[in-house]
Write a protein that holds these residues in place. Sequence first.
Motif, PDB file in Angstrom:
ATOM      1  N   PHE A 158       0.819  -1.209   0.000  1.00 16.32           N
ATOM      2  CA  PHE A 158       0.000   0.000   0.000  1.00 16.32           C
ATOM      3  C   PHE A 158       0.859   1.268   0.000  1.00 16.32           C
ATOM      4  O   PHE A 158       0.601   2.221  -0.738  1.00 16.32           O
ATOM      5  CB  PHE A 158      -0.933  -0.017   1.212  1.00 16.32           C
ATOM      6  CG  PHE A 158      -2.024   1.016   1.187  1.00 16.32           C
ATOM      7  CD1 PHE A 158      -2.417   1.629  -0.001  1.00 16.32           C
ATOM      8  CD2 PHE A 158      -2.685   1.376   2.359  1.00 16.32           C
ATOM      9  CE1 PHE A 158      -3.440   2.578  -0.022  1.00 16.32           C
ATOM     10  CE2 PHE A 158      -3.697   2.317   2.347  1.00 16.32           C
ATOM     11  CZ  PHE A 158      -4.071   2.922   1.165  1.00 16.32           C
ATOM     12  N   THR A 159       1.922   1.287   0.798  1.00 13.70           N
ATOM     13  CA  THR A 159       2.780   2.472   0.858  1.00 13.70           C
ATOM     14  C   THR A 159       3.386   2.777  -0.508  1.00 13.70           C
ATOM     15  O   THR A 159       3.427   3.943  -0.939  1.00 13.70           O
ATOM     16  CB  THR A 159       3.896   2.274   1.900  1.00 13.70           C
ATOM     17  OG1 THR A 159       3.296   2.169   3.201  1.00 13.70           O
ATOM     18  CG2 THR A 159       4.859   3.448   1.896  1.00 13.70           C
ATOM     19  N   GLU A 160       3.846   1.748  -1.203  1.00 14.79           N
ATOM     20  CA  GLU A 160       4.415   1.951  -2.539  1.00 14.79           C
ATOM     21  C   GLU A 160       3.376   2.511  -3.514  1.00 14.79           C
ATOM     22  O   GLU A 160       3.674   3.388  -4.334  1.00 14.79           O
ATOM     23  CB  GLU A 160       4.955   0.632  -3.087  1.00 14.79           C
ATOM     24  CG  GLU A 160       6.119   0.039  -2.306  1.00 14.79           C
ATOM     25  CD  GLU A 160       6.426  -1.367  -2.797  1.00 14.79           C
ATOM     26  OE1 GLU A 160       7.035  -1.487  -3.883  1.00 14.79           O
ATOM     27  OE2 GLU A 160       6.022  -2.330  -2.115  1.00 14.79           O
ATOM     28  N   ILE A 161       2.166   2.001  -3.409  1.00 16.45           N
ATOM     29  CA  ILE A 161       1.107   2.453  -4.304  1.00 16.45           C
ATOM     30  C   ILE A 161       0.760   3.908  -4.034  1.00 16.45           C
ATOM     31  O   ILE A 161       0.593   4.709  -4.960  1.00 16.45           O
ATOM     32  CB  ILE A 161      -0.129   1.546  -4.140  1.00 16.45           C
ATOM     33  CG1 ILE A 161       0.195   0.130  -4.613  1.00 16.45           C
ATOM     34  CG2 ILE A 161      -1.327   2.107  -4.902  1.00 16.45           C
ATOM     35  CD1 ILE A 161      -0.747  -0.911  -4.080  1.00 16.45           C
ATOM     36  N   ILE A 162       0.675   4.266  -2.761  1.00 15.45           N
ATOM     37  CA  ILE A 162       0.379   5.657  -2.389  1.00 15.45           C
ATOM     38  C   ILE A 162       1.413   6.591  -3.000  1.00 15.45           C
ATOM     39  O   ILE A 162       1.080   7.610  -3.627  1.00 15.45           O
ATOM     40  CB  ILE A 162       0.352   5.811  -0.855  1.00 15.45           C
ATOM     41  CG1 ILE A 162      -0.853   5.071  -0.260  1.00 15.45           C
ATOM     42  CG2 ILE A 162       0.327   7.290  -0.461  1.00 15.45           C
ATOM     43  CD1 ILE A 162      -0.783   4.896   1.239  1.00 15.45           C
ATOM     44  N   ASN A 163       2.679   6.265  -2.801  1.00 13.52           N
ATOM     45  CA  ASN A 163       3.738   7.136  -3.317  1.00 13.52           C
ATOM     46  C   ASN A 163       3.762   7.156  -4.846  1.00 13.52           C
ATOM     47  O   ASN A 163       4.030   8.193  -5.452  1.00 13.52           O
ATOM     48  CB  ASN A 163       5.093   6.698  -2.755  1.00 13.52           C
ATOM     49  CG  ASN A 163       5.267   7.095  -1.306  1.00 13.52           C
ATOM     50  OD1 ASN A 163       4.872   8.191  -0.901  1.00 13.52           O
ATOM     51  ND2 ASN A 163       5.841   6.217  -0.505  1.00 13.52           N
ATOM     52  N   ALA A 169       0.982  12.699  -9.614  1.00 14.98           N
ATOM     53  CA  ALA A 169      -0.007  13.788  -9.496  1.00 14.98           C
ATOM     54  C   ALA A 169      -1.444  13.307  -9.341  1.00 14.98           C
ATOM     55  O   ALA A 169      -2.375  13.971  -9.783  1.00 14.98           O
ATOM     56  CB  ALA A 169       0.097  14.738 -10.687  1.00 14.98           C
ATOM     57  N   GLN A 170      -1.620  12.154  -8.687  1.00 18.20           N
ATOM     58  CA  GLN A 170      -2.967  11.652  -8.416  1.00 18.20           C
ATOM     59  C   GLN A 170      -3.328  11.904  -6.951  1.00 18.20           C
ATOM     60  O   GLN A 170      -2.472  11.806  -6.065  1.00 18.20           O
ATOM     61  CB  GLN A 170      -3.060  10.154  -8.724  1.00 18.20           C
ATOM     62  CG  GLN A 170      -2.645   9.790 -10.143  1.00 18.20           C
ATOM     63  CD  GLN A 170      -3.488  10.483 -11.187  1.00 18.20           C
ATOM     64  OE1 GLN A 170      -4.681  10.241 -11.316  1.00 18.20           O
ATOM     65  NE2 GLN A 170      -2.862  11.381 -11.959  1.00 18.20           N
ATOM     66  N   VAL A 171      -4.600  12.213  -6.705  1.00 17.42           N
ATOM     67  CA  VAL A 171      -5.080  12.447  -5.343  1.00 17.42           C
ATOM     68  C   VAL A 171      -5.926  11.252  -4.914  1.00 17.42           C
ATOM     69  O   VAL A 171      -6.945  10.949  -5.543  1.00 17.42           O
ATOM     70  CB  VAL A 171      -5.909  13.739  -5.250  1.00 17.42           C
ATOM     71  CG1 VAL A 171      -6.653  13.825  -3.915  1.00 17.42           C
ATOM     72  CG2 VAL A 171      -5.020  14.958  -5.428  1.00 17.42           C
ATOM     73  N   ILE A 172      -5.497  10.575  -3.850  1.00 18.66           N
ATOM     74  CA  ILE A 172      -6.273   9.469  -3.296  1.00 18.66           C
ATOM     75  C   ILE A 172      -7.394  10.045  -2.437  1.00 18.66           C
ATOM     76  O   ILE A 172      -7.160  10.862  -1.541  1.00 18.66           O
ATOM     77  CB  ILE A 172      -5.380   8.533  -2.462  1.00 18.66           C
ATOM     78  CG1 ILE A 172      -4.305   7.899  -3.346  1.00 18.66           C
ATOM     79  CG2 ILE A 172      -6.230   7.438  -1.795  1.00 18.66           C
ATOM     80  CD1 ILE A 172      -3.315   7.037  -2.586  1.00 18.66           C
ATOM     81  N   SER A 210      -3.101  14.517   0.499  1.00 14.23           N
ATOM     82  CA  SER A 210      -3.645  13.174   0.333  1.00 14.23           C
ATOM     83  C   SER A 210      -2.578  12.115   0.601  1.00 14.23           C
ATOM     84  O   SER A 210      -2.848  11.074   1.207  1.00 14.23           O
ATOM     85  CB  SER A 210      -4.202  13.019  -1.087  1.00 14.23           C
ATOM     86  OG  SER A 210      -4.520  11.687  -1.369  1.00 14.23           O
ATOM     87  N   ARG A 211      -1.357  12.374   0.130  1.00  9.42           N
ATOM     88  CA  ARG A 211      -0.261  11.421   0.385  1.00  9.42           C
ATOM     89  C   ARG A 211      -0.038  11.266   1.893  1.00  9.42           C
ATOM     90  O   ARG A 211       0.095  10.145   2.398  1.00  9.42           O
ATOM     91  CB  ARG A 211       1.021  11.911  -0.282  1.00  9.42           C
ATOM     92  CG  ARG A 211       2.165  10.893  -0.166  1.00  9.42           C
ATOM     93  CD  ARG A 211       3.541  11.536  -0.311  1.00  9.42           C
ATOM     94  NE  ARG A 211       3.776  12.253  -1.540  1.00  9.42           N
ATOM     95  CZ  ARG A 211       4.469  11.785  -2.592  1.00  9.42           C
ATOM     96  NH1 ARG A 211       4.993  10.569  -2.546  1.00  9.42           N
ATOM     97  NH2 ARG A 211       4.662  12.544  -3.659  1.00  9.42           N
ATOM     98  N   THR A 212       0.009  12.380   2.606  1.00  9.67           N
ATOM     99  CA  THR A 212       0.270  12.339   4.046  1.00  9.67           C
ATOM    100  C   THR A 212      -0.780  11.519   4.785  1.00  9.67           C
ATOM    101  O   THR A 212      -0.458  10.638   5.596  1.00  9.67           O
ATOM    102  CB  THR A 212       0.315  13.767   4.620  1.00  9.67           C
ATOM    103  OG1 THR A 212       1.390  14.483   4.004  1.00  9.67           O
ATOM    104  CG2 THR A 212       0.515  13.746   6.123  1.00  9.67           C
ATOM    105  N   TRP A 213      -2.048  11.804   4.505  1.00  8.64           N
ATOM    106  CA  TRP A 213      -3.121  11.074   5.174  1.00  8.64           C
ATOM    107  C   TRP A 213      -3.119   9.597   4.780  1.00  8.64           C
ATOM    108  O   TRP A 213      -3.333   8.717   5.625  1.00  8.64           O
ATOM    109  CB  TRP A 213      -4.469  11.699   4.835  1.00  8.64           C
ATOM    110  CG  TRP A 213      -4.793  12.908   5.653  1.00  8.64           C
ATOM    111  CD1 TRP A 213      -4.763  14.209   5.257  1.00  8.64           C
ATOM    112  CD2 TRP A 213      -5.204  12.919   7.027  1.00  8.64           C
ATOM    113  NE1 TRP A 213      -5.124  15.040   6.286  1.00  8.64           N
ATOM    114  CE2 TRP A 213      -5.399  14.280   7.377  1.00  8.64           C
ATOM    115  CE3 TRP A 213      -5.417  11.931   7.979  1.00  8.64           C
ATOM    116  CZ2 TRP A 213      -5.812  14.653   8.667  1.00  8.64           C
ATOM    117  CZ3 TRP A 213      -5.829  12.302   9.253  1.00  8.64           C
ATOM    118  CH2 TRP A 213      -6.016  13.658   9.582  1.00  8.64           C
TER     119      TRP A 213
END
Length: 243
Positions: A158-163, A169-172, A210-213
């Motif tokens: 999950f961490t790799e996917i988030i980053n 430039a995508q917002v989760i 979004s990355r931080t959260w």
Amino acid sequence: MTTHIERLIQQLDDSTGPSYDARAELIGIGSAAIPAIIDGLPSLGGFGQLTAIEVFEEVADPRGGPALIALLGSDNPTAREWAAMGLTSLKFDGAIEPLRRAYRACLERATPPDWIEPGGIRWALTELGARTPVVPPLTARLRATAADDAPAWPSARFTEIINDLADNAQVILYSQFWRVDSGGTYGISGTGLDWELDWTAPWEHLVEESRTWSLLEASEAPAGDNIFVAPTWIDPTDLHPEK
């Protein structure tokens, strides 16, 4: 038969029980009931209209398409969302431009993109081939299938996917977790984190917020070889779609 169908349609508004039986019977009647449902739709209240949308979806008769398109302009946001998703079941040829207009109307009303209505319309546009989500290479490579053929990813990555998403430039917006075992696939509780983004902020700020959260969520997320995560994300073009 016509009188009987009309009686069933009026029962769609009765949420105390008759609505569910009427819905099942109308689905059983199938395409023969569609013209009467279209005619009776304006006389139904909110509950009845939502139930009628379910009938349209199950019967999948394209003649219901114009009625669903009309509901995209409803005052009820749930009806608008359900109508958008219902159009995918009908594979109605004229659905794409009305859906685009409905999505732009969401943005003009300043409806947050992570709310249910715009999410449902984006999903419908994607299903109909009118929207292509940005899927960076790493995210694409790690993709699996967990529930009802829906895309998902191993929670351990999950961490790799988030980053990977944020670096592109995508917002989760949010993420759903699934457990897969011999008995099937089950949605499970995530971390309980709930965040709100300031949609007036620059896109770059939204990406990093979004990355931080999401990274915080990943640090607390359920883990295991049989645990999968399905993040939902948007591209800047989703906030500024073409006219």
